[in-house]
Each structure stands twice: as structure tokens, then as C-alpha cells.
Design an enzyme around this catalytic site. Sequence first.
Site, mmCIF file in Angstrom:
data_model
loop_
_atom_site.group_PDB
_atom_site.id
_atom_site.type_symbol
_atom_site.label_atom_id
_atom_site.label_comp_id
_atom_site.label_asym_id
_atom_site.label_seq_id
_atom_site.Cartn_x
_atom_site.Cartn_y
_atom_site.Cartn_z
ATOM 1 N N THR A 223 -1.716 -49.643 53.922
ATOM 2 C CA THR A 223 -1.265 -50.595 54.934
ATOM 3 C C THR A 223 -2.253 -51.719 55.210
ATOM 4 O O THR A 223 -3.466 -51.564 54.993
ATOM 5 C CB THR A 223 -1.000 -49.828 56.253
ATOM 6 O OG1 THR A 223 -0.728 -50.745 57.313
ATOM 7 C CG2 THR A 223 -2.231 -49.017 56.665
ATOM 8 N N ALA B 123 4.243 -40.276 55.292
ATOM 9 C CA ALA B 123 3.092 -40.672 56.105
ATOM 10 C C ALA B 123 3.394 -40.521 57.582
ATOM 11 O O ALA B 123 4.554 -40.401 57.985
ATOM 12 C CB ALA B 123 2.709 -42.125 55.811
ATOM 13 N N VAL C 159 10.898 -45.984 52.368
ATOM 14 C CA VAL C 159 10.598 -46.111 50.937
ATOM 15 C C VAL C 159 11.144 -44.914 50.167
ATOM 16 O O VAL C 159 11.714 -45.063 49.081
ATOM 17 C CB VAL C 159 9.081 -46.267 50.707
ATOM 18 C CG1 VAL C 159 8.763 -46.276 49.213
ATOM 19 C CG2 VAL C 159 8.574 -47.546 51.361
ATOM 20 N N TRP D 115 4.724 -54.578 57.224
ATOM 21 C CA TRP D 115 5.970 -54.964 57.894
ATOM 22 C C TRP D 115 7.212 -54.501 57.130
ATOM 23 O O TRP D 115 8.108 -55.286 56.807
ATOM 24 C CB TRP D 115 6.013 -56.481 58.085
ATOM 25 C CG TRP D 115 4.932 -57.066 58.932
ATOM 26 C CD1 TRP D 115 3.718 -56.515 59.242
ATOM 27 C CD2 TRP D 115 4.938 -58.361 59.565
ATOM 28 N NE1 TRP D 115 2.981 -57.377 60.014
ATOM 29 C CE2 TRP D 115 3.693 -58.512 60.234
ATOM 30 C CE3 TRP D 115 5.853 -59.416 59.612
ATOM 31 C CZ2 TRP D 115 3.369 -59.662 60.966
ATOM 32 C CZ3 TRP D 115 5.525 -60.549 60.326
ATOM 33 C CH2 TRP D 115 4.308 -60.671 61.006
ATOM 34 N N GLY E 210 11.952 -41.198 54.858
ATOM 35 C CA GLY E 210 11.366 -42.479 55.219
ATOM 36 C C GLY E 210 12.047 -43.628 54.487
ATOM 37 O O GLY E 210 12.840 -43.421 53.562
ATOM 38 N N TYR F 176 -4.313 -45.444 63.701
ATOM 39 C CA TYR F 176 -3.441 -45.437 62.520
ATOM 40 C C TYR F 176 -4.164 -46.035 61.318
ATOM 41 O O TYR F 176 -4.192 -45.451 60.234
ATOM 42 C CB TYR F 176 -2.158 -46.205 62.816
ATOM 43 C CG TYR F 176 -1.313 -46.469 61.591
ATOM 44 C CD1 TYR F 176 -0.633 -45.432 60.962
ATOM 45 C CD2 TYR F 176 -1.202 -47.748 61.046
ATOM 46 C CE1 TYR F 176 0.135 -45.665 59.820
ATOM 47 C CE2 TYR F 176 -0.431 -47.991 59.917
ATOM 48 C CZ TYR F 176 0.230 -46.949 59.311
ATOM 49 O OH TYR F 176 0.978 -47.187 58.189
#
Length: 282
Positions: A96, A55, A11, A145, A9, A120
Site C-alpha cells: 500500500t 489482508a 482483489v 485507493w 476481498g 495500518y
Amino acid sequence: MILVFGKTGQVATELQALASGARFLGRDEADLSNPEACAAQIRVLGPAAVINAAAWTAVDKAEAEEAAATVVNGAAPAAMAAVCAELGIPFVQISTDYVFDGAGEAPFAPDAPTAPLGAYGRSKLVGEEGVRAAGGVHAILRTSWVFSAHGANFLKTMRRLGAERERLTVVADQIGGPTPARAIAEACLTIAQALIVDPAKTGTYHFSGAPDVSWAAFAREIMAQAGLSCAIEEIPTSAYPTPARRPANSRMACETLSAFGLSRPDWRAATREALTELGTIA
């Protein structure tokens, strides 16, 4: 040793560049659809802290597969946090802005009431609640974002389409803070290390890029920095229907991050860095 769940991912990719001494677990070693297996890895490896950078991020797909998304985003971090609490290990969970309903224009504080608009957001909120319920030392870091030179994200999509087309329509009535994945990775490491020393900093924090803008304004900046002549036409969300509803207001109050010596990153500077990494800017 810091243990990181996630390898590919945005990150997690940045974390690998920043934390060479950390241990990273991909799906082959720790599949979040199997929460017990993830928890078992923590027991076996006995890290000093855990960061969950993995995630279910397919927002629209989650509408049709909410149960599966909730295992990955809800049950897995809850299981990780429970083991960390038992072993006295700090746990950092990335969450998030989608846990909020996006109402109004004021930035959402970390203690603002949650009210997800879709599957989500609900799945991520289950994860938050599970982490808190575990009762251990933790930080829930809500962000928004996310973009970088890696993976699939808005910046890369705009760069690609901007080179192919003369005009693009982009939503202008959703406002938020674009957040560089590298800054999120740096924040996660800073927070994990701080929690080892000072468990009293346990809590929920917000971290998003500054200044807050619309998707259209973000797109326009990407085109300008990339030297692309593609025009951005502003449209309302109603003109771009998607399976999942997006929050209109994704502004987040990030002041409490000062507890870790952190402040909001400038997404415009990070955009230039990402475009340079992609070879768009010399």
C-alpha cells in the site's frame, strides 16, 4: 496451479473471475491471524506461485488493534514468503501507499524511504520487510485507493450517498491514483507468471490508476458517470478527522512495471465498468 490467499476481498473476488484454475483459500481454510497455518497450506498444496490477496484493511480499526493487524499484515505474509523461498515458489504480496508519509507532491518511487503515519501502514511495512527477508523470488506490489463493484469501497459509498443526498463534502487535499481491483488482479497474475519464468524480476513495484486526482475529483466523476445530481463540496482533511492519519500525497511512480508489460490503468474507464456492473449505467 496458482494459490491465492483470500476469497471475499475486492482483489480476490476479481482473481476468481480471472483465474478459474487457481486455488483460493478463505478464512475457513487459512486464517491470516494464524501465520503457521497459512504456511502449512503452501507446503501441502505445492503451487507454482502464491498470491496473497488477503489482508487487514480496516485502517482506522488498526489504530486500536495494531498487534492484531500486524499479525495479519506482517507475520502472515512473512511466513508465507519464507515457505515459498524454501520451496522455490514465487510469491506476490499486495502492499500500500500507506507505507509512505505522504509528504511533498512528487510521486513516490519504489525505492523511496518509507515512513508510515499510522498502524495500518506500519503493519503493511512489517509484511514487506518480512517478504524481502525471506530471500525468495517475490514481488511486492504497492497500490492505492482500490475500488470495484464488490465489497466496501469509495465508489460504492459515493454512489449510494449520491442517490440519497443533494450535497456531499469530500476531502480535496489528498491526491492519489484510484485503482480498479480488476486491474490489480490482472497485474498480480501477470507478475506471478512472469516470476516463474524470470526470477530476476524480483522486487518492489508500484501500481495505481491514472490520472492522479483528489478524492473530491474522484467523487465528482462518479456522480457524473452515474447520472447523479449530488453536488460535491471540497473540504480539507482537517475538516474530516479520522482515527488514522491519511497520506496527503499518494502519488506513486509506476514506470518500473513496464518490466511486466504493465502500465497504469485509466480509473475513469474502470469507474464506468464498475457502475455498469452495479446496474447504474445501462
